[in-house]
Design a protein around this motif. Structure first.
Motif, PDB file in Angstrom:
ATOM      1  N   GLY A   1      -5.884  17.943   7.333  1.00 23.34           N
ATOM      2  CA  GLY A   1      -6.918  17.745   6.322  1.00 23.34           C
ATOM      3  C   GLY A   1      -6.619  16.613   5.358  1.00 23.34           C
ATOM      4  N   LEU A   2      -5.957  15.570   5.834  1.00 23.22           N
ATOM      5  CA  LEU A   2      -5.601  14.425   5.002  1.00 23.22           C
ATOM      6  C   LEU A   2      -6.419  13.207   5.397  1.00 23.22           C
ATOM      7  CD1 LEU A   2      -1.714  14.833   5.074  1.00 23.22           C
ATOM      8  CD2 LEU A   2      -3.265  15.527   3.232  1.00 23.22           C
ATOM      9  N   ASP A   3      -6.615  12.313   4.441  1.00 21.14           N
ATOM     10  CA  ASP A   3      -7.341  11.074   4.677  1.00 21.14           C
ATOM     11  C   ASP A   3      -6.333   9.936   4.815  1.00 21.14           C
ATOM     12  OD1 ASP A   3      -8.884   8.767   4.633  1.00 21.14           O
ATOM     13  OD2 ASP A   3     -10.208   9.460   3.026  1.00 21.14           O
ATOM     14  N   PRO A   4      -6.248   9.272   5.973  1.00 26.24           N
ATOM     15  CA  PRO A   4      -5.280   8.189   6.159  1.00 26.24           C
ATOM     16  C   PRO A   4      -5.407   7.065   5.132  1.00 26.24           C
ATOM     17  CG  PRO A   4      -6.222   8.834   8.268  1.00 26.24           C
ATOM     18  CD  PRO A   4      -7.018   9.547   7.204  1.00 26.24           C
ATOM     19  N   LEU A   5      -6.590   6.898   4.550  1.00 21.30           N
ATOM     20  CA  LEU A   5      -6.776   5.815   3.579  1.00 21.30           C
ATOM     21  C   LEU A   5      -6.046   6.083   2.271  1.00 21.30           C
ATOM     22  CD1 LEU A   5     -10.526   4.814   4.056  1.00 21.30           C
ATOM     23  CD2 LEU A   5      -8.496   4.093   5.327  1.00 21.30           C
ATOM     24  N   TYR A   6      -5.647   7.334   2.056  1.00 24.29           N
ATOM     25  CA  TYR A   6      -4.915   7.694   0.835  1.00 24.29           C
ATOM     26  C   TYR A   6      -3.437   7.974   1.108  1.00 24.29           C
ATOM     27  CZ  TYR A   6      -9.246   8.071  -1.851  1.00 24.29           C
ATOM     28  OH  TYR A   6     -10.436   7.794  -2.502  1.00 24.29           O
ATOM     29  N   LEU A   7      -3.005   7.838   2.351  1.00 32.69           N
ATOM     30  CA  LEU A   7      -1.618   8.110   2.693  1.00 32.69           C
ATOM     31  C   LEU A   7      -0.725   6.909   2.379  1.00 32.69           C
ATOM     32  CD1 LEU A   7      -2.006   9.989   6.098  1.00 32.69           C
ATOM     33  CD2 LEU A   7      -1.313  10.961   3.899  1.00 32.69           C
ATOM     34  N   ALA A   8       0.527   7.192   2.049  1.00 30.72           N
ATOM     35  CA  ALA A   8       1.472   6.145   1.662  1.00 30.72           C
ATOM     36  C   ALA A   8       1.932   5.322   2.858  1.00 30.72           C
ATOM     37  CB  ALA A   8       2.681   6.768   0.980  1.00 30.72           C
ATOM     38  N   ASN A   9       2.213   4.071   2.583  1.00 30.84           N
ATOM     39  CA  ASN A   9       2.763   3.125   3.550  1.00 30.84           C
ATOM     40  C   ASN A   9       3.976   2.444   2.915  1.00 30.84           C
ATOM     41  OD1 ASN A   9       0.131   2.958   5.444  1.00 30.84           O
ATOM     42  ND2 ASN A   9      -0.497   2.841   3.309  1.00 30.84           N
ATOM     43  N   GLU A  10       4.913   2.026   3.730  1.00 31.55           N
ATOM     44  CA  GLU A  10       6.073   1.300   3.202  1.00 31.55           C
ATOM     45  C   GLU A  10       6.336   0.009   3.968  1.00 31.55           C
ATOM     46  OE1 GLU A  10       7.613   1.669   0.494  1.00 31.55           O
ATOM     47  OE2 GLU A  10       6.915   3.660  -0.141  1.00 31.55           O
ATOM     48  N   GLY A  11       5.365  -0.407   4.774  1.00 32.11           N
ATOM     49  CA  GLY A  11       5.489  -1.680   5.477  1.00 32.11           C
ATOM     50  C   GLY A  11       4.131  -2.320   5.682  1.00 32.11           C
ATOM     51  N   LYS A  12       3.162  -1.906   4.853  1.00 36.03           N
ATOM     52  CA  LYS A  12       1.804  -2.427   4.959  1.00 36.03           C
ATOM     53  C   LYS A  12       1.372  -3.013   3.621  1.00 36.03           C
ATOM     54  CE  LYS A  12       1.315  -1.067   9.225  1.00 36.03           C
ATOM     55  NZ  LYS A  12       2.570  -0.326   9.387  1.00 36.03           N
ATOM     56  N   PHE A  13       0.576  -4.065   3.712  1.00 35.08           N
ATOM     57  CA  PHE A  13       0.067  -4.672   2.488  1.00 35.08           C
ATOM     58  C   PHE A  13      -1.363  -5.143   2.696  1.00 35.08           C
ATOM     59  CE2 PHE A  13       1.725  -8.121   4.949  1.00 35.08           C
ATOM     60  CZ  PHE A  13       1.089  -9.283   4.559  1.00 35.08           C
ATOM     61  N   MET A  14      -2.047  -5.303   1.592  1.00 37.67           N
ATOM     62  CA  MET A  14      -3.447  -5.724   1.571  1.00 37.67           C
ATOM     63  C   MET A  14      -3.499  -7.134   0.999  1.00 37.67           C
ATOM     64  SD  MET A  14      -6.358  -3.779  -0.658  1.00 37.67           S
ATOM     65  CE  MET A  14      -7.867  -4.570  -1.220  1.00 37.67           C
ATOM     66  N   VAL A  15      -4.315  -7.966   1.598  1.00 37.86           N
ATOM     67  CA  VAL A  15      -4.472  -9.352   1.168  1.00 37.86           C
ATOM     68  C   VAL A  15      -5.957  -9.619   0.912  1.00 37.86           C
ATOM     69  CG1 VAL A  15      -4.042 -11.774   1.730  1.00 37.86           C
ATOM     70  CG2 VAL A  15      -2.592  -9.991   2.712  1.00 37.86           C
ATOM     71  N   ILE A  16      -6.245 -10.278  -0.187  1.00 38.69           N
ATOM     72  CA  ILE A  16      -7.600 -10.784  -0.413  1.00 38.69           C
ATOM     73  C   ILE A  16      -7.521 -12.301  -0.345  1.00 38.69           C
ATOM     74  CG2 ILE A  16      -9.507 -10.980  -2.045  1.00 38.69           C
ATOM     75  CD1 ILE A  16      -8.951  -8.191  -2.979  1.00 38.69           C
ATOM     76  N   VAL A  17      -8.348 -12.892   0.523  1.00 39.36           N
ATOM     77  CA  VAL A  17      -8.252 -14.309   0.827  1.00 39.36           C
ATOM     78  C   VAL A  17      -9.647 -14.927   0.853  1.00 39.36           C
ATOM     79  CG1 VAL A  17      -8.319 -13.880   3.311  1.00 39.36           C
ATOM     80  CG2 VAL A  17      -7.205 -15.949   2.464  1.00 39.36           C
TER      81      VAL A  17
ATOM     82  N   LEU B   1       0.836  -1.202   0.000  1.00 42.60           N
ATOM     83  CA  LEU B   1       0.000   0.000   0.000  1.00 42.60           C
ATOM     84  C   LEU B   1       0.871   1.252   0.000  1.00 42.60           C
ATOM     85  CD1 LEU B   1      -2.601  -1.230   2.642  1.00 42.60           C
ATOM     86  CD2 LEU B   1      -2.727  -1.417   0.145  1.00 42.60           C
ATOM     87  N   THR B   2       1.551   1.493  -1.107  1.00 45.08           N
ATOM     88  CA  THR B   2       2.481   2.621  -1.192  1.00 45.08           C
ATOM     89  C   THR B   2       1.735   3.876  -1.658  1.00 45.08           C
ATOM     90  OG1 THR B   2       3.183   1.775  -3.368  1.00 45.08           O
ATOM     91  CG2 THR B   2       4.509   1.178  -1.466  1.00 45.08           C
ATOM     92  N   ARG B   3       2.144   4.480  -2.752  1.00 44.13           N
ATOM     93  CA  ARG B   3       1.517   5.724  -3.195  1.00 44.13           C
ATOM     94  C   ARG B   3       0.020   5.522  -3.434  1.00 44.13           C
ATOM     95  NH1 ARG B   3       5.323   7.255  -8.135  1.00 44.13           N
ATOM     96  NH2 ARG B   3       5.184   4.994  -8.345  1.00 44.13           N
ATOM     97  N   GLY B   4      -0.771   6.424  -2.892  1.00 45.23           N
ATOM     98  CA  GLY B   4      -2.221   6.315  -3.027  1.00 45.23           C
ATOM     99  C   GLY B   4      -2.875   5.544  -1.916  1.00 45.23           C
ATOM    100  N   GLY B   5      -2.075   4.816  -1.109  1.00 42.83           N
ATOM    101  CA  GLY B   5      -2.594   4.145   0.066  1.00 42.83           C
ATOM    102  C   GLY B   5      -3.601   3.051  -0.197  1.00 42.83           C
TER     103      GLY B   5
END
Length: 338
Positions: A264-280, A223-227
């Motif tokens: 005034g930022l939305d955390p759902l759109y913020l960049a991460n560099e140690g987080k990932f999304m999984v669909i299972v 979940l990098t750029r665009g979150g």
């Protein structure tokens, strides 16, 4: 040559002559411990295994190059390792090319290289070849790094949009938005209580554990750029199904939440560099969460949503009981975060 009492990068460090060789031998080779790299040939030569391989490349231009929790060197290694990891691969080799601005303190460069070496050690990868160029002062902002990563796809792993079905569950491995807020605070000198640290970390340890234990993983994305929001929208559009997220289940720590509200930022759109999304698959979702929580990078893992029939949209069930449509990020609320 010294500037303000410090040794600095000179244009001659990039001309292929004596200073270039000095930089390679006394700095890069001293920190990047690889027998393949030490040959200093025009190309890295290595053995390969049977099966499928993955390759990825990326460039890192973060401003500032040093931030709470990391720097551009650690970021370059982790970002490339993570792209391989979420693709179902075991990262093995990296390349590293540096474009340096004349006048960059050599101590800063060495600190960045040390950080890269440390991240390689944690991730279990080798830097096996690279390149260095130096440009005139004012033609670049300190340092840019390009990396390419090579890895082996784990046997039997098949990840892709084609596997996603209605009913599948959406998981994340922890709190969102830390990297984006950490870089922003450092860049603009914001001093929020309990300073937020970047989550920059190599994910191949937790992803390989997950792939070993859970057969029903459909896709993984970092979940990098665009979150989270942008990544979810990309996945939904690609598979032609809707993704419903539950705001109450999405982990965002207090520091990020407070800073985001003030700015005034939305955390759902913020960049991460140690987080990932999984669909299972739904029947393995709870087990997947337990596996993730057993790893230090997944202690706050949770199920945050579900895939449903639809037309490629992403919906957020808000904490106030409403529904919000999430789309791709428009523009960039925080440029140069990686």
């Amino acid at each position: 040559m010294k500037e303000n009492g410090r040794d600095i990068v000179l244009l001659a460090h990039g001309d292929g002559g004596a200073l270039t060789h000095e930089l390679i031998n006394n700095l890069f080779l001293r920190h990047f411990e690889s027998n393949i790299l030490k040959t200093l040939t025009d190309a890295a030569v290595f053995s390969v295994n049977e099966g499928r391989m993955a390759i990825t490349t990326d460039s890192f231009v973060v401003d500032p190059p040093f931030f709470p929790g990391g720097d551009v060197g650690k970021l370059a290694v982790c970002g490339t390792v993570n792209d391989l990891a979420v693709s179902g691969a075991r990262p093995v080799y990296l390349t590293a090319s540096f474009i340096l601005e004349e006048g960059l303190p050599l101590a800063d460069l060495e600190s960045i290289v040390q950080s890269m070496a440390g991240a390689c050690g944690v991730a279990g990868v080798e830097i096996v070849t690279g390149d260095t160029k130096v440009v005139e002062k004012g033609h670049l902002d300190k340092i840019f790094i390009n990396t390419t990563g090579v890895g082996y796809i784990f046997p039997g792993v098949d990840l892709g949009y084609h596997r996603i079905k209605p009913g599948d569950k959406v998981l994340v491995n922890g709190s969102l938005g830390q990297h984006g807020i950490a870089v922003l605070c450092k860049r603009y000198g914001f001093d929020f209580a309990g300073q937020v640290m970047s989550d920059c970390a190599p994910l191949n340890g937790i992803t390989s554990l997950l792939l070993k234990e859970i057969r029903g993983i459909k896709i993984m994305r970092d979940l990098t750029r665009g979150g989270l929001a942008t990544t979810a929208k990309e996945i939904a559009s690609a598979c032609g199904l809707d993704i419903w997220l539950d705001e109450n289940c999405i982990p965002v720590d207090a520091g990020v939440k407070g800073a985001a509200e003030m700015l005034g930022l939305d955390p759902l759109y913020l960049a991460n560099e140690g987080k990932f999304m999984v669909i299972v698959s739904p029947e393995e979702a709870e087990k997947a969460v337990a596996v993730m929580q057993g790893h230090e990078l997944g202690r706050d893992a949770s199920i945050i949503g579900e895939v449903k029939p639809g037309k490629g949209n992403v919906y957020l069930s808000t904490s106030l009981g409403g529904t919000k449509l999430l789309d791709l990020m428009a523009g960039s609320p925080l440029p140069r975060i990686c």
